[in-house]
Design an enzyme around this catalytic site. Structure first.
Site, PDB file in Angstrom:
ATOM      1  N   HIS A   1      41.157 111.415  48.158  1.00 44.60           N
ATOM      2  CA  HIS A   1      39.676 111.197  48.476  1.00 44.60           C
ATOM      3  C   HIS A   1      38.594 111.823  49.197  1.00 44.60           C
ATOM      4  O   HIS A   1      37.792 111.514  49.383  1.00 44.60           O
ATOM      5  CB  HIS A   1      40.344 109.737  50.067  1.00 44.60           C
ATOM      6  CG  HIS A   1      41.083 108.588  49.549  1.00 44.60           C
ATOM      7  ND1 HIS A   1      42.310 108.184  50.939  1.00 44.60           N
ATOM      8  CD2 HIS A   1      41.243 107.544  48.967  1.00 44.60           C
ATOM      9  CE1 HIS A   1      42.986 107.414  50.139  1.00 44.60           C
ATOM     10  NE2 HIS A   1      41.876 106.986  48.754  1.00 44.60           N
TER      11      HIS A   1
ATOM     12  N   LYS B   1      45.629  93.003  50.299  1.00 47.19           N
ATOM     13  CA  LYS B   1      47.140  93.832  50.781  1.00 47.19           C
ATOM     14  C   LYS B   1      47.335  93.930  52.150  1.00 47.19           C
ATOM     15  O   LYS B   1      46.022  93.749  53.341  1.00 47.19           O
ATOM     16  CB  LYS B   1      46.913  95.279  50.403  1.00 47.19           C
ATOM     17  CG  LYS B   1      46.483  95.590  48.413  1.00 47.19           C
ATOM     18  CD  LYS B   1      45.985  96.978  47.986  1.00 47.19           C
ATOM     19  CE  LYS B   1      45.563  96.874  47.326  1.00 47.19           C
ATOM     20  NZ  LYS B   1      44.828  98.283  47.259  1.00 47.19           N
TER      21      LYS B   1
ATOM     22  N   ARG C   1      41.583 108.511  38.478  1.00 45.37           N
ATOM     23  CA  ARG C   1      43.075 109.537  38.285  1.00 45.37           C
ATOM     24  C   ARG C   1      43.891 108.805  36.795  1.00 45.37           C
ATOM     25  O   ARG C   1      42.732 109.704  36.541  1.00 45.37           O
ATOM     26  CB  ARG C   1      43.883 108.892  39.327  1.00 45.37           C
ATOM     27  CG  ARG C   1      43.318 108.669  40.348  1.00 45.37           C
ATOM     28  CD  ARG C   1      44.395 108.430  42.243  1.00 45.37           C
ATOM     29  NE  ARG C   1      44.687 107.486  41.654  1.00 45.37           N
ATOM     30  CZ  ARG C   1      45.192 106.238  42.092  1.00 45.37           C
ATOM     31  NH1 ARG C   1      45.340 106.676  43.363  1.00 45.37           N
ATOM     32  NH2 ARG C   1      44.895 104.446  41.895  1.00 45.37           N
TER      33      ARG C   1
ATOM     34  N   SER D   1      48.090 106.105  48.394  1.00 44.16           N
ATOM     35  CA  SER D   1      48.463 105.681  49.527  1.00 44.16           C
ATOM     36  C   SER D   1      49.477 104.975  49.281  1.00 44.16           C
ATOM     37  O   SER D   1      50.326 105.438  50.333  1.00 44.16           O
ATOM     38  CB  SER D   1      47.357 104.544  50.317  1.00 44.16           C
ATOM     39  OG  SER D   1      45.935 105.273  50.763  1.00 44.16           O
TER      40      SER D   1
HETATM   41  O1  PNS Z   1      41.397 101.349  47.401  1.00 44.46           O
HETATM   42  P1  PNS Z   1      40.942  99.965  46.778  1.00 44.46           P
HETATM   43  O2  PNS Z   1      42.466  98.870  47.207  1.00 44.46           O
HETATM   44  O3  PNS Z   1      41.310 100.190  44.975  1.00 44.46           O
HETATM   45  O4  PNS Z   1      39.800  99.651  46.635  1.00 44.46           O
HETATM   46  C1  PNS Z   1      39.624  98.156  46.418  1.00 44.46           C
HETATM   47  C2  PNS Z   1      38.224  97.766  46.966  1.00 44.46           C
HETATM   48  C3  PNS Z   1      38.338  97.673  47.984  1.00 44.46           C
HETATM   49  C4  PNS Z   1      37.602  98.518  46.073  1.00 44.46           C
HETATM   50  C5  PNS Z   1      38.349  95.831  45.743  1.00 44.46           C
HETATM   51  O5  PNS Z   1      39.440  95.648  46.657  1.00 44.46           O
HETATM   52  C6  PNS Z   1      37.225  95.339  46.523  1.00 44.46           C
HETATM   53  O6  PNS Z   1      36.257  96.211  46.208  1.00 44.46           O
HETATM   54  N1  PNS Z   1      37.265  94.539  47.847  1.00 44.46           N
HETATM   55  C7  PNS Z   1      36.087  93.930  47.677  1.00 44.46           C
HETATM   56  C8  PNS Z   1      35.936  92.253  46.997  1.00 44.46           C
HETATM   57  C9  PNS Z   1      35.336  92.570  45.874  1.00 44.46           C
HETATM   58  O7  PNS Z   1      33.469  92.825  46.408  1.00 44.46           O
HETATM   59  N2  PNS Z   1      35.620  91.962  45.382  1.00 44.46           N
HETATM   60  C10 PNS Z   1      35.190  91.680  43.720  1.00 44.46           C
HETATM   61  C11 PNS Z   1      34.567  93.082  42.854  1.00 44.46           C
HETATM   62  S1  PNS Z   1      36.069  93.067  42.008  1.00 44.46           S
END
Ligand code: PNS
Length: 162
Positions: free
Chosen positions: A17, A41, A90, A128
């Site tokens: 990150h 999660k 990645r 993570s």
């Molecule tokens: O680190 P991660 O868990 O891969 O991050 C995922 C994240 C938090 C960026 C994604 O789940 C997110 O944007 N969640 C907020 C809800 C949202 O906007 N959803 C619509 C787009 S998928």
């Protein structure tokens, strides 16, 4: 070159990150790291712990700000007047999920771009979840996270066992 939002769960914050944030901070005027409150999660670290952890790990980067958001990412991005979302890519296995997320966000907010930073090979396997698994089993995570984060993980897992 504008304001970007780097969203994620950051549970916990890893060297991978920090690498993406440092590279983005060289290109954009401001990078807002956005911790998602409800990413579906069950997190190990609370939202406050994660915001404090990232703030500490990024304190040497002047144009990096750390916050959190509830609900839709596109709403947070608009609220912050940012022009783009930054994500790290990645392995190939990330692609499908990232592609779906980028297209969904574009659908919700057509003017919003998603910019991908390709992870350095040394971090391309790092996640993570893997860090938590190794830490939970008492393995060495010093190559993946900072000393501070490693200590926070150690405390979490020690408390879990007692
Ligand atoms: O680190 P991660 O868990 O891969 O991050 C995922 C994240 C938090 C960026 C994604 O789940 C997110 O944007 N969640 C907020 C809800 C949202 O906007 N959803 C619509 C787009 S998928």
């Amino acid at each position: 070159m504008g304001i970007v939002v780097y969203p994620g769960s950051f549970d916990p914050f890893t060297h991978g990150h920090l690498d993406i944030i440092s590279r983005a901070a060289k290109i954009f005027d401001k990078v807002i790291v956005a911790v998602s409150v409800n990413s579906g999660k069950k997190p190990l670290f609370t939202i406050e712990e994660r915001v404090a952890m990232i703030t500490r790990e990024c304190c040497h980067l002047e144009n990096v700000e750390v916050g959190y958001f509830h609900g839709l990412l596109v709403d947070f991005v608009k609220e912050k007047n940012a022009q783009a979302i930054v994500r790290g890519l990645r392995a190939v296995s990330d692609f499908e999920y990232e592609f779906q997320m980028a297209l969904t966000n574009r659908n919700l907010s057509p003017e919003l771009e998603t910019i991908f930073f390709v992870a350095q090979p040394m971090y391309s396997f790092l996640s993570s979840s893997i860090v938590k698994e190794i830490a939970g089993l008492g393995g060495d995570i010093s190559g993946f996270v900072s000393k501070g984060v490693a200590e926070q993980l150690r405390i979490k897992y020690t408390n879990k066992k007692t």
